[in-house]
Write a protein that holds these residues in place. Structure first.
Motif: not given
Ligand code: TXA
Ligand code: MG
Length: 320
Positions: A43-55
């Protein structure tokens, strides 16, 4: 049957699928892809929402810091601070299965959730053409833990990813079986003595040959038994933290959740992925004068709430 609107979950790596993967990543969606070690859920490492989606997709009950994957050497110093040791190791082993933990650069765009609120960032350049092509197509660093549900073994084929994550992977780019098959070596260079946090594809001897210095092993070095999670340094707010707060006491900042009066709100609509995305940035924003303590509203324990509460309980635990 209309299969035009429903592309297959697994797609072979080619120019079209790589471009599609890049487009997905730029809009905050997830893509699983091959690296030389194991498949990653990117996921986009600069995008908090994308990182939350990974978790959320991994179903992990806590936030472990993630590795930011890059495809090229330029711009690395906008992400992390690179010293001579790091430069020598990158020159020798990148692209390859060596992850370096380095101090966050000033104004680094990497999501605070990706680094679990830490002042350091783990970074690596995978030795796989498909991985690097996807990162280039996305045009930004990609956070990618192993592409499996929490507790399952790391996947080394696209079929493993599909079995473990299914539709949660979003799209799986098949780059064949992984050559190395175990995760990258993680070396912490944020301290004067390099510390091996995770053994992997590059050995301690190979690292020593470049640095002219032995890396200390985080495991072997223990003078006392280590409890799980002890190796991870955790972001701890300077202010005392009070949990399950419905209202702020005098002097407190109130970090809210759901519709309520508060100083900052993790998610006014009560969306746990949004709350996870905001958690570290908002804790940091409130961890300062004029506030004298940090109160946090109750967070439901389901979904990403378990990971949020895990982190909040650590922040509220008595300090020694
Ligand atoms: O081979 C790999 O490294 C694979 C492929 C997909 O690149 N990725 C991977 O990611 O194994 P993950 O998230 O499963 O493991 C990341 C490791 C964890 O042990 C984590 O604690 C450590 O790196 N790590 C990440 N950021 C860190 C930081 N700032 N400080 C200390 N450790 C960190
Ligand atoms: Mg893993």
């Amino acid at each position: 049957m209309n299969d035009v609107s429903a592309p297959a979950l697994i797609q072979p790596a080619n120019d079209r699928s790589v471009a599609a993967a890049g487009a997905r990543l730029r809009t905050g969606q997830l893509v699983a892809f091959a690296t030389e070690t194991v498949y990653g859920l990117g996921g986009d490492a600069t995008n908090d929402r994308a990182v939350a989606a990974i978790f959320a997709a991994k179903g992990r009950p806590s936030f472990n810091p993630l590795i930011a994957h890059v495809a090229d050497f330029d711009l690395i110093e906008t992400l992390v601070q690179v010293d001579d040791r790091a430069r020598a190791l990158m020159k020798r082993f990148w692209p390859g299965p060596l992850t370096l933990v380095l101090p966050r650069a000033a104004h680094s765009p990497i999501s605070l959730l990706a680094s679990a609120g830490l002042d350091t960032i783990a970074i690596r350049m995978p030795d796989h053409d498909v991985a690097r092509a996807i990162i280039r197509a996305a045009g930004r660093p990609i956070a990618a833990p192993s592409a499996n549900r929490s507790g399952a073994v790391s996947p080394t084929t696209a079929a493993h990813v599909a079995e473990s994550l299914g539709e949660r992977a979003g799209l799986i780019i098949d780059g064949g079986p992984c050559r190395v098959g175990v995760e990258s070596t993680v070396l912490d260079l944020s301290t004067p003595i390099p510390t091996l946090l995770r053994p992997g594809g590059i050995t301690a001897d190979q690292i020593e040959a470049v640095l002219g210095q032995k890396a200390q092993s985080a495991q072997a070095d223990a003078s006392a038994p280590k409890s799980p999670g002890m190796l991870e340094s955790h972001y701890a707010p300077a202010l005392a933290v009070r949990l399950n707060a419905e209202h702020a006491h005098a002097g407190e900042a109130l970090l809210g959740f759901g519709a309520m009066d508060c100083t900052l709100n993790l998610s006014p609509t009560g969306d746990l992925e949004e709350a996870a995305a905001h958690l570290f940035a908002m804790m940091r924003a409130l961890d300062r004068a004029p506030f004298t303590a940090l109160a946090v509203a109750p967070i439901p324990e389901h979904g990403l709430g378990a990971a949020i509460n895990d982190r909040l309980r650590r922040a509220a635990a008595p300090r020694s």
